[in-house]
Write a protein that holds these residues in place. Sequence first.
Motif, short mmCIF file in Angstrom:
data_model
loop_
_atom_site.label_atom_id
_atom_site.label_comp_id
_atom_site.label_asym_id
_atom_site.label_seq_id
_atom_site.Cartn_x
_atom_site.Cartn_y
_atom_site.Cartn_z
N TYR A 32 0.83 -1.21 0.00
CA TYR A 32 0.00 0.00 0.00
C TYR A 32 0.86 1.26 0.00
O TYR A 32 0.59 2.21 -0.73
CB TYR A 32 -0.93 -0.02 1.22
CG TYR A 32 -1.91 1.14 1.23
CD1 TYR A 32 -2.94 1.20 0.31
CD2 TYR A 32 -1.79 2.18 2.15
CE1 TYR A 32 -3.82 2.26 0.29
CE2 TYR A 32 -2.67 3.24 2.15
CZ TYR A 32 -3.68 3.28 1.21
OH TYR A 32 -4.56 4.34 1.20
N GLN A 36 1.07 4.37 -2.78
CA GLN A 36 0.85 5.76 -2.37
C GLN A 36 2.03 6.65 -2.75
O GLN A 36 1.86 7.75 -3.23
CB GLN A 36 0.62 5.83 -0.85
CG GLN A 36 -0.66 5.18 -0.39
CD GLN A 36 -1.87 5.75 -1.08
OE1 GLN A 36 -2.07 6.96 -1.11
NE2 GLN A 36 -2.68 4.90 -1.69
N ARG A 39 2.22 7.21 -6.50
CA ARG A 39 1.14 8.11 -6.91
C ARG A 39 1.48 9.55 -6.53
O ARG A 39 1.33 10.47 -7.33
CB ARG A 39 -0.16 7.67 -6.22
CG ARG A 39 -1.39 8.28 -6.83
CD ARG A 39 -2.62 7.55 -6.37
NE ARG A 39 -2.72 6.23 -7.00
CZ ARG A 39 -3.60 5.30 -6.63
NH1 ARG A 39 -4.40 5.52 -5.62
NH2 ARG A 39 -3.65 4.16 -7.27
N ASP A 44 -0.19 12.00 -9.13
CA ASP A 44 -1.39 11.22 -9.50
C ASP A 44 -1.44 10.77 -10.96
O ASP A 44 -2.46 10.26 -11.41
CB ASP A 44 -2.68 12.00 -9.19
CG ASP A 44 -3.03 11.88 -7.72
OD1 ASP A 44 -2.37 11.06 -7.04
OD2 ASP A 44 -3.93 12.59 -7.27
N GLN A 47 -0.82 5.86 -12.25
CA GLN A 47 -1.75 5.15 -11.37
C GLN A 47 -1.75 3.67 -11.69
O GLN A 47 -2.06 3.28 -12.80
CB GLN A 47 -3.15 5.72 -11.56
CG GLN A 47 -3.24 7.14 -11.05
CD GLN A 47 -4.62 7.47 -10.53
OE1 GLN A 47 -5.49 6.61 -10.47
NE2 GLN A 47 -4.82 8.70 -10.13
N THR A 49 -3.29 -0.11 -10.97
CA THR A 49 -4.43 -0.78 -10.36
C THR A 49 -3.83 -1.48 -9.14
O THR A 49 -2.87 -2.24 -9.28
CB THR A 49 -5.02 -1.84 -11.31
OG1 THR A 49 -5.15 -1.24 -12.59
CG2 THR A 49 -6.35 -2.33 -10.84
N ASP A 50 -4.38 -1.18 -7.95
CA ASP A 50 -3.73 -1.63 -6.71
C ASP A 50 -3.39 -3.11 -6.71
O ASP A 50 -2.29 -3.51 -6.36
CB ASP A 50 -4.63 -1.32 -5.51
CG ASP A 50 -4.74 0.18 -5.27
OD1 ASP A 50 -4.24 0.95 -6.13
OD2 ASP A 50 -5.30 0.58 -4.25
N HIS B 35 -6.11 0.78 3.08
CA HIS B 35 -6.81 1.73 2.22
C HIS B 35 -8.11 2.23 2.87
O HIS B 35 -8.40 3.43 2.86
CB HIS B 35 -7.10 1.07 0.86
CG HIS B 35 -7.46 2.04 -0.21
ND1 HIS B 35 -7.56 1.70 -1.53
CD2 HIS B 35 -7.76 3.37 -0.16
CE1 HIS B 35 -7.89 2.78 -2.23
NE2 HIS B 35 -8.01 3.80 -1.42
N GLU B 39 -9.16 6.10 3.85
CA GLU B 39 -10.36 6.78 3.33
C GLU B 39 -11.24 7.26 4.48
O GLU B 39 -11.84 8.34 4.40
CB GLU B 39 -11.17 5.83 2.42
CG GLU B 39 -10.45 5.40 1.14
CD GLU B 39 -10.23 6.54 0.15
OE1 GLU B 39 -10.68 7.67 0.38
OE2 GLU B 39 -9.56 6.27 -0.87
N ALA B 52 -14.65 2.05 -2.16
CA ALA B 52 -13.55 2.68 -2.89
C ALA B 52 -12.33 1.75 -2.91
O ALA B 52 -11.66 1.60 -3.94
CB ALA B 52 -13.19 4.00 -2.23
N ALA B 53 -12.07 1.11 -1.76
CA ALA B 53 -10.89 0.25 -1.66
C ALA B 53 -11.00 -0.98 -2.54
O ALA B 53 -10.04 -1.35 -3.23
CB ALA B 53 -10.65 -0.15 -0.20
N ALA B 56 -10.52 -0.04 -6.16
CA ALA B 56 -9.12 0.24 -6.51
C ALA B 56 -8.32 -1.06 -6.68
O ALA B 56 -7.39 -1.13 -7.48
CB ALA B 56 -8.48 1.11 -5.45
#
Lengths: 115, 209
Positions: A32, A36, A39, A44, A47, A49-50, B35, B39, B52-53, B56
Amino acid sequence: MYSASMIPKELVAASAEPLILSLLEHGESYGYAIIQEIRARSADQLQWTDGMLYPVLHRMEDKELISSRWGKSETGRKRKYYCLKQDGKKALKQHVSQWTLVNSVLTGLRKEQYV
Amino acid sequence: MFDLEQAITTWRKQLSTAGIKRADLAELESHLRDHVLEEIRRGLTPERAFAAAIAALGQPKVLSREFASATRVRQPRELLLLTLCALATAGVLCLGGAAAFFCYTSPVDRVVMTLAVLCTVAVALMGRRFARFVPAIPGLKKRLLAILLGAGAFFGLATIYCQLIAHHLPGPAEGFLPAVGYFCMVPTALGFCLILAFEHAASRATHAS
């Protein structure tokens, strides 16, 4: 189709490994936080896709560029941390010299157009 | 009322059904929780933060396809080599053990035998790690030549040991049969391990470029 600021997915994929390697050069990190950081640093525009980051990390671990360990987060939850290995440092050097070359060719050609 | 823990459990089940492994699930859940917390800190309700998480992270089906493609599939050649390595090492262990305990009675002989067996096991177990000390030879023909030379050297050393040194060591000479087997098996086992190391070194070199 593309807006000026949108980085195409081919470039995102090609730059993932060198970016992850250079980020881990600063010290160990986890999925994570890596997303972050990238990004934020690209304002931004880069990006990922996580969920796609993890297969990339696992592939790099398989190539012995990075290693992982399960640790604890600040709240005490399980979290997987990644850190750079010796082979990763070598691969990073290689990536940097290749990207520098591409960049210098591109810059050189652009300059010539305005002379 | 939205229950975050319940939602995460349901999401985990979905991913598990899509074929994602436990260890990968744990890592994805840790990401999801990071995440969601972020948020919520930004002012979203837990329900919206969760939505949202997961958006993503990506669809379970797409995720499981990506995770499956990242798992290393062993090449048939590598599998065959691993099996040959294991068989030859097992042979060395049996013959070496038999020779050390039934035929050779002098302490020096036993020490030499045990050392040889330990070396073989060590090389077999560390085939992959061994690869970093082996030069990456891209051409299959050149690699084969290097392997033949290596295996030849091992045979040479084994011959020297059996013909020149073993005779002069104290102890009876009845251990002929295991000794011959051992003489063939050690270089074979080491040869296979060497091939594995060479293959691995070459594939690492291809990956790196």
